[in-house]
Design a protein around this motif. Structure first.
Motif, short mmCIF file in Angstrom:
data_model
loop_
_atom_site.label_atom_id
_atom_site.label_comp_id
_atom_site.label_asym_id
_atom_site.label_seq_id
_atom_site.Cartn_x
_atom_site.Cartn_y
_atom_site.Cartn_z
N PRO A 91 0.80 -1.24 0.00
CA PRO A 91 0.00 0.00 0.00
C PRO A 91 0.83 1.29 0.00
CG PRO A 91 -0.88 -1.55 1.60
CD PRO A 91 0.40 -2.13 1.09
N GLN A 92 1.92 1.31 0.75
CA GLN A 92 2.75 2.52 0.79
C GLN A 92 3.43 2.75 -0.55
OE1 GLN A 92 5.32 1.87 4.16
NE2 GLN A 92 4.11 3.29 5.41
N LEU A 93 3.94 1.70 -1.15
CA LEU A 93 4.59 1.83 -2.45
C LEU A 93 3.58 2.14 -3.54
CD1 LEU A 93 7.25 -1.03 -2.31
CD2 LEU A 93 7.59 1.42 -2.00
N ALA A 94 2.39 1.58 -3.42
CA ALA A 94 1.34 1.88 -4.40
C ALA A 94 0.94 3.36 -4.31
CB ALA A 94 0.13 0.99 -4.17
N ALA A 95 0.86 3.89 -3.09
CA ALA A 95 0.55 5.31 -2.92
C ALA A 95 1.66 6.18 -3.50
CB ALA A 95 0.34 5.63 -1.44
N ALA A 96 2.91 5.79 -3.29
CA ALA A 96 4.04 6.53 -3.86
C ALA A 96 4.02 6.46 -5.38
CB ALA A 96 5.36 5.98 -3.32
N CYS A 97 3.64 5.33 -5.91
CA CYS A 97 3.54 5.15 -7.35
C CYS A 97 2.47 6.07 -7.93
CB CYS A 97 3.24 3.69 -7.67
SG CYS A 97 2.96 3.31 -9.39
N ALA A 98 1.31 6.09 -7.31
CA ALA A 98 0.21 6.94 -7.78
C ALA A 98 0.58 8.42 -7.67
CB ALA A 98 -1.06 6.64 -6.99
N ARG A 99 1.24 8.78 -6.56
CA ARG A 99 1.65 10.18 -6.37
C ARG A 99 2.68 10.58 -7.43
NH1 ARG A 99 2.64 9.77 -1.42
NH2 ARG A 99 4.85 9.24 -1.58
N THR A 100 3.61 9.69 -7.74
CA THR A 100 4.62 9.97 -8.76
C THR A 100 3.97 10.17 -10.12
OG1 THR A 100 6.26 8.70 -7.54
CG2 THR A 100 6.72 9.11 -9.86
N ARG A 101 2.97 9.37 -10.43
CA ARG A 101 2.25 9.54 -11.70
C ARG A 101 1.56 10.90 -11.78
NH1 ARG A 101 -0.52 3.68 -12.72
NH2 ARG A 101 1.39 2.69 -13.40
N ARG A 102 0.90 11.28 -10.69
CA ARG A 102 0.21 12.58 -10.67
C ARG A 102 1.18 13.74 -10.79
NH1 ARG A 102 -2.53 10.25 -6.50
NH2 ARG A 102 -1.39 11.51 -4.99
N VAL A 103 2.27 13.68 -10.03
CA VAL A 103 3.26 14.75 -10.07
C VAL A 103 3.89 14.84 -11.45
CG1 VAL A 103 5.53 15.45 -9.18
CG2 VAL A 103 3.73 14.77 -7.60
N SER A 104 4.24 13.70 -12.00
CA SER A 104 4.87 13.66 -13.31
C SER A 104 3.95 14.24 -14.38
CB SER A 104 5.24 12.22 -13.65
OG SER A 104 5.86 12.14 -14.90
N LEU A 105 2.69 13.87 -14.36
CA LEU A 105 1.74 14.40 -15.33
C LEU A 105 1.53 15.89 -15.12
CD1 LEU A 105 -0.20 13.85 -17.66
CD2 LEU A 105 -1.97 13.35 -15.96
N GLY A 106 1.44 16.33 -13.87
CA GLY A 106 1.28 17.76 -13.59
C GLY A 106 2.46 18.58 -14.09
N VAL A 107 3.67 18.08 -13.86
CA VAL A 107 4.86 18.78 -14.32
C VAL A 107 4.88 18.83 -15.85
CG1 VAL A 107 7.39 18.62 -14.45
CG2 VAL A 107 6.23 18.34 -12.26
N TYR A 108 4.50 17.73 -16.47
CA TYR A 108 4.48 17.69 -17.94
C TYR A 108 3.45 18.68 -18.51
CZ TYR A 108 3.89 16.04 -22.67
OH TYR A 108 3.79 15.99 -24.05
N LEU A 109 2.27 18.72 -17.93
CA LEU A 109 1.25 19.66 -18.41
C LEU A 109 1.67 21.11 -18.18
CD1 LEU A 109 -2.01 17.80 -17.31
CD2 LEU A 109 -1.01 17.96 -19.61
N PHE A 110 2.33 21.38 -17.07
CA PHE A 110 2.85 22.72 -16.80
C PHE A 110 3.92 23.08 -17.83
CE2 PHE A 110 5.57 25.67 -14.27
CZ PHE A 110 4.65 26.70 -14.18
N SER A 111 4.75 22.11 -18.18
CA SER A 111 5.77 22.34 -19.21
C SER A 111 5.13 22.68 -20.55
CB SER A 111 6.65 21.10 -19.37
OG SER A 111 7.35 20.82 -18.21
N LEU A 112 4.05 21.97 -20.89
CA LEU A 112 3.35 22.28 -22.13
C LEU A 112 2.78 23.70 -22.11
CD1 LEU A 112 1.38 19.00 -22.92
CD2 LEU A 112 3.29 19.96 -24.20
N ALA A 113 2.27 24.11 -20.96
CA ALA A 113 1.72 25.47 -20.85
C ALA A 113 2.83 26.51 -21.02
CB ALA A 113 1.02 25.65 -19.50
N ILE A 114 3.97 26.28 -20.39
CA ILE A 114 5.10 27.20 -20.53
C ILE A 114 5.54 27.28 -21.99
CG2 ILE A 114 7.56 27.48 -20.00
CD1 ILE A 114 6.97 26.37 -17.24
#
Length: 129
Positions: A91-114
């Motif tokens: 469960p802890q690693l799964a939560a870290a995995c999901a958080r990493t996916r969200r952060v990664s996608l958010g950073v990528y979308l922010f990069s596209l906006a920039i």
């Protein structure tokens, strides 16, 4: 983060690198245009004298945008590839995995906006003159 799937790690690092390359598009084109629009031409002159590399970035904006676009394409491909990567059962690693996916996608979308803002200032607004 060391226990995460290599695909997820790769997508996170590529997203972080894409935000770095996208920021260069703002430095080359959007920042000078904003400073001149605000009547801060003296500030721009001081900035260029302190960081003369800004002149090179502005003179080679095609190369800057090409490199940033290529990095965004690679990061987008890695985002798609990692989208269905398996997460650990723990469960802890799964939560870290999901958080990493969200952060990664958010950073990528922010990069596209920039990148989009830089694209508007570098290529679209000069057409209006």
């Amino acid at each position: 983060m060391s226990n995460l799937d290599p695909q997820l790690r790769g997508s996170l690092w590529s997203a972080l690198l894409s935000i770095f390359t996208s920021s260069s598009t703002l430095l080359c084109c959007a920042l000078p245009a904003l400073l001149v629009t605000l009547g801060a031409g003296a500030t721009l002159a001081g900035l260029v004298s302190a960081v003369p590399q800004l002149v090179w970035l502005s003179a080679h904006k095609g190369l800057v945008f090409g490199a940033a676009g290529a990095m965004l394409a690679v990061a987008g491909w890695l985002q798609l590839r990692a989208r269905n990567a398996p997460c650990p059962i723990d469960p802890q690693l799964a939560a870290a995995c999901a958080r990493t996916r969200r952060v990664s996608l958010g950073v990528y979308l922010f990069s596209l906006a920039i990148y989009g803002v830089g694209l508007v200032f570098a290529f679209l607004l000069p057409l209006l003159d």
